[in-house]
Enzyme design. Structure first.
Site, PDB file in Angstrom:
ATOM      1  N   THR A 156      39.117  19.479  78.020  1.00 57.30           N
ATOM      2  CA  THR A 156      39.829  20.771  78.038  1.00 57.30           C
ATOM      3  C   THR A 156      40.681  20.919  79.290  1.00 57.30           C
ATOM      4  OG1 THR A 156      37.916  21.975  78.969  1.00 57.30           O
ATOM      5  CG2 THR A 156      38.087  21.843  76.565  1.00 57.30           C
TER       6      THR A 156
ATOM      7  N   LYS B 137      32.115  18.151  81.563  1.00 62.15           N
ATOM      8  CA  LYS B 137      33.362  18.903  81.704  1.00 62.15           C
ATOM      9  C   LYS B 137      33.064  20.243  82.346  1.00 62.15           C
ATOM     10  CE  LYS B 137      34.796  21.928  79.321  1.00 62.15           C
ATOM     11  NZ  LYS B 137      34.817  23.419  79.475  1.00 62.15           N
TER      12      LYS B 137
ATOM     13  N   THR C 145      33.426  26.618  81.443  1.00 62.74           N
ATOM     14  CA  THR C 145      32.019  26.372  81.131  1.00 62.74           C
ATOM     15  C   THR C 145      31.661  24.914  81.428  1.00 62.74           C
ATOM     16  OG1 THR C 145      32.041  28.031  79.380  1.00 62.74           O
ATOM     17  CG2 THR C 145      30.282  26.403  79.292  1.00 62.74           C
TER      18      THR C 145
END
Length: 211
Positions: free
Chosen positions: A94, A121, A132
């Site tokens: 992401t 991540k 997150t």
């Protein structure tokens, strides 16, 4: 802290299912679309609901099309392979500026070698990008459920639980350990093998994931 006692965890699904941290007012204001939960994912993957772990990321109160996610699970299942960790990392990266991925082998004192792989991540709810943190660790060692839970818990306390910026927390930060047992190497509880796997695994994974 959920674990499947004395059973492997064959599936982990990353998506934007109904996040527990989303705004309650937005939830009440409009109808909720179906969520990608353990039951739908289990049907798609051919396993039991209790054998599926969910990890969530994405915008609060934003939903992904459920049918697209389930179709993606079926497509991904057909493409599974032993060297697919790089593609998994790319799929979860992401907003990260660089990949956080590790792969190493651990020689056990009793003889034999087991493998560890990890993908991560995000960094938690840190301004301004609020990402997150999700971490997936896979090993071909055979571990009993309470041994896996102990090793993961100790490693998390020595790493992720020590990270804090301005006290900001995320409801969905997740670390998952999956043990396939494919190596045939049984790591007994309270053994030198368990100690070696925990120490070398923790230090080796962090050394490769950190920039």
């Amino acid at each position: 802290d959920r674990q499947v006692e004395d059973q492997p965890l064959p599936a982990a699904v990353l998506g934007n299912h109904r996040e527990p941290g989303r705004d309650r007012r937005a939830r009440i204001a409009r109808p909720q679309p179906p969520a990608v939960d353990e039951h739908r994912a289990a049907v798609a993957l051919g396993v039991q609901p209790e054998e599926v772990a969910l990890a969530s990321t994405g915008g609060i109160s934003q939903y992904l099309p459920v049918e697209n996610v389930l179709q993606g699970l079926l497509a991904a299942q057909r493409q599974l392979r032993s060297d697919g960790d790089g593609e998994l990392q790319q799929a979860i990266q992401t907003t990260d500026a660089f990949e956080k991925r590790a792969k190493l082998e651990v020689a056990l004192p009793s003889g034999g070698t087991v493998r560890l792989s990890a993908q991560c991540k995000g960094a938690g709810m840190i301004s301004p990008n609020f990402a997150t943190m999700l971490c997936f660790v896979e090993t071909d060692a055979a571990l009993q459920a309470h041994t896996a839970d102990l090793l993961l818990g100790v490693c998390v306390k020595r790493s992720f639980d020590r990270c804090s910026v301005d006290g900001q927390l995320s409801t969905n930060d997740t670390a998952i350990l999956m043990c396939s047992g494919a190596s045939g190497m049984q790591v007994a509880p309270e053994s030198e093998d368990e100690l070696r796997l925990g120490e070398v695994g923790h230090q080796g994974v962090l050394a490769q994931i950190e920039p």
